[in-house]
Design an enzyme around this catalytic site. Sequence first.
Site, PDB file in Angstrom:
ATOM      1  N   GLY A   1       0.821  -1.206   0.000  1.00  0.00           N
ATOM      2  CA  GLY A   1       0.000   0.000   0.000  1.00  0.00           C
ATOM      3  C   GLY A   1       0.850   1.248   0.000  1.00  0.00           C
ATOM      4  N   PRO A   2       0.227   2.380  -0.315  1.00  0.00           N
ATOM      5  CA  PRO A   2       0.968   3.642  -0.396  1.00  0.00           C
ATOM      6  C   PRO A   2       1.524   4.068   0.966  1.00  0.00           C
ATOM      7  CG  PRO A   2      -1.400   4.025  -0.610  1.00  0.00           C
ATOM      8  CD  PRO A   2      -1.197   2.555  -0.622  1.00  0.00           C
ATOM      9  N   PRO A   3       2.487   4.980   0.983  1.00  0.00           N
ATOM     10  CA  PRO A   3       3.077   5.426   2.236  1.00  0.00           C
ATOM     11  C   PRO A   3       2.032   6.076   3.151  1.00  0.00           C
ATOM     12  CG  PRO A   3       4.304   6.305   0.356  1.00  0.00           C
ATOM     13  CD  PRO A   3       3.088   5.652  -0.188  1.00  0.00           C
ATOM     14  N   GLY A   4       2.167   5.820   4.435  1.00  0.00           N
ATOM     15  CA  GLY A   4       1.333   6.522   5.415  1.00  0.00           C
ATOM     16  C   GLY A   4      -0.008   5.912   5.717  1.00  0.00           C
TER      17      GLY A   4
ATOM     18  N   GLY B   1      -0.446   3.149   7.303  1.00  0.00           N
ATOM     19  CA  GLY B   1      -0.415   2.451   8.593  1.00  0.00           C
ATOM     20  C   GLY B   1       0.195   1.057   8.537  1.00  0.00           C
ATOM     21  N   LYS B   2       1.032   0.788   7.560  1.00  0.00           N
ATOM     22  CA  LYS B   2       1.631  -0.550   7.447  1.00  0.00           C
ATOM     23  C   LYS B   2       2.553  -0.833   8.633  1.00  0.00           C
ATOM     24  CE  LYS B   2       3.274   0.353   3.272  1.00  0.00           C
ATOM     25  NZ  LYS B   2       2.749   1.734   3.144  1.00  0.00           N
ATOM     26  N   THR B   3       3.409   0.144   8.954  1.00  0.00           N
ATOM     27  CA  THR B   3       4.320  -0.031  10.094  1.00  0.00           C
ATOM     28  C   THR B   3       3.531  -0.182  11.388  1.00  0.00           C
ATOM     29  OG1 THR B   3       5.835   1.414   8.915  1.00  0.00           O
ATOM     30  CG2 THR B   3       6.331   0.984  11.225  1.00  0.00           C
TER      31      THR B   3
ATOM     32  N   GLU C   1     -14.223  24.522 -11.537  1.00  0.00           N
ATOM     33  CA  GLU C   1     -14.912  24.101 -10.311  1.00  0.00           C
ATOM     34  C   GLU C   1     -15.809  25.203  -9.769  1.00  0.00           C
ATOM     35  OE1 GLU C   1     -14.735  20.981  -9.585  1.00  0.00           O
ATOM     36  OE2 GLU C   1     -13.198  20.720 -11.107  1.00  0.00           O
TER      37      GLU C   1
END
Length: 465
Positions: free
Chosen positions: A66-69, A71-73, A288
């Site tokens: 998954g992408p950084p940040g 919550g993998k760690t 927008e």
Amino acid sequence: SGARVRRAHNKRLPQYLERGVDVKFTDVAGLGKIRLELEEIVKFFTHGEMYRRRGVKIPGGILLCGPPGVGKTLLAKAVAGEAGVNFFSISASQFVEIYVGVGASRVRALYQEARENAPSVVFIDELDAVGRERGLIKGSGGQERDATLNQLLVCLDGFEGRGEVITIASTNRPDILDPALVRPGRFDRKIFIPKPGVIGRVEILKVHARKKPMAPDVDYMAVASMTDGMVGAELANIIEVAAIYMMREGRTEITTDDLLQAAQIEERGMLDRKERNPEMWKRVAINEAAMAVVAVNFPDLKNIEFVTISPRAGRELGYVRMKMDNMKFNAGMLSRQSLLDHITVQLAPRAADELWHGEAQLSTIWAETADNARSAARSLVLGGLSQKYYGLNNFWVKDRINDIDSEALRILDICYERAKTILEQNRGLMDAVVDNLVEKKSLTKQEFFNLVELHGNVQPMPPTI
Ligand code: ADP
């Protein structure tokens, strides 16, 4: 004897052990079903004997992708924390050294420590730094990395089936890993951790709010709504920054406003990482702003939650979030009037492009919204909602197709003119919204409606079709 000397020598302090890891699953939010998979890994430790007796193979390695940040760690720590085992960690970029043999000896030392202090979790961050397919890097750097990778494979195999040391690695690029790493017995289990959705973001904000003095009426949904595309690390940071605002103003509670302000700052940081020149920012802002300015004129669409020109997950342009009456929408109970209003809003970017840049300078920035308008117009006619074709069934099929299209076009024309008129009546508001968007990148509901209050010229105008 030699053996005793060696053992004494090994009693040195472990280098890679992280002390005091006290993370629990309740500290990780917004995971949904992924949590079940991780609970199973905890069971490999706590009920290892049971698995072994029944001949169930325990995976040697688990890959968190998954992408950084996201919550993998944090998750790897929570597995160790829940199982009550030691946590060893290293970033794979630390393995990659210029001196041949250094990386490999670090891997050996890491696993030796983990085994001596088993049961334990070994966490390898950014596995792809060392786990890229072998032979892709030329020169001595490549050789060194191959030696490190080989050592890692040896260590992984050494624990196969034991369940005493389980390796968890994280990567954002599972696709480029060396095939040898993902073979059975090694990293044979992949768990994908996506960016959180809006509900996940609410949960993550709440987890981090637990340790902070939050005002009782904090609107987490409002913050989650304007943080599309953000990950846990960024959301955690929003709470920290909001706490600083509170302190600065000598207050004792963190308010929704603190959080919204902090979210904008966090978003700026995110935007600085995206490249766009000033002219592009302005074009997106006009696009927008036009939708928002036209939408405030319509009862079913005027509930604008926020407007942004920041590139969001999956969207290259910006985003206007309107709170629609979803019940009505899902039940197919939108009135003809609100469908026409919807079409008008979807044509606003095209109208604005013409008004602000002129026919000769038209871009294709509005292509997607124009498509939405076209298909809505067609369904309106097919659904028998267009006055002209109430008696649709009486037509010959061949005539019908042509008539449906020309009726849809007629409706699109009317709605287009209507969008243009509203924008012309609201040039002041458009300019204000565009300037603010270019400067701040997004506007909260409050900020947007303040501008409407100041510059708006809202005159509800039903179309005649
Ligand atoms: P990754 O390893 O995926 O890059 P981290 O686990 O290092 O991400 O996340 C960094 C910080 O962000 C965590 O320490 C935590 O404070 C916060 N965070 C990330 N994801 C979550 C989550 N799902 N729930 C709660 N906090 C999170």
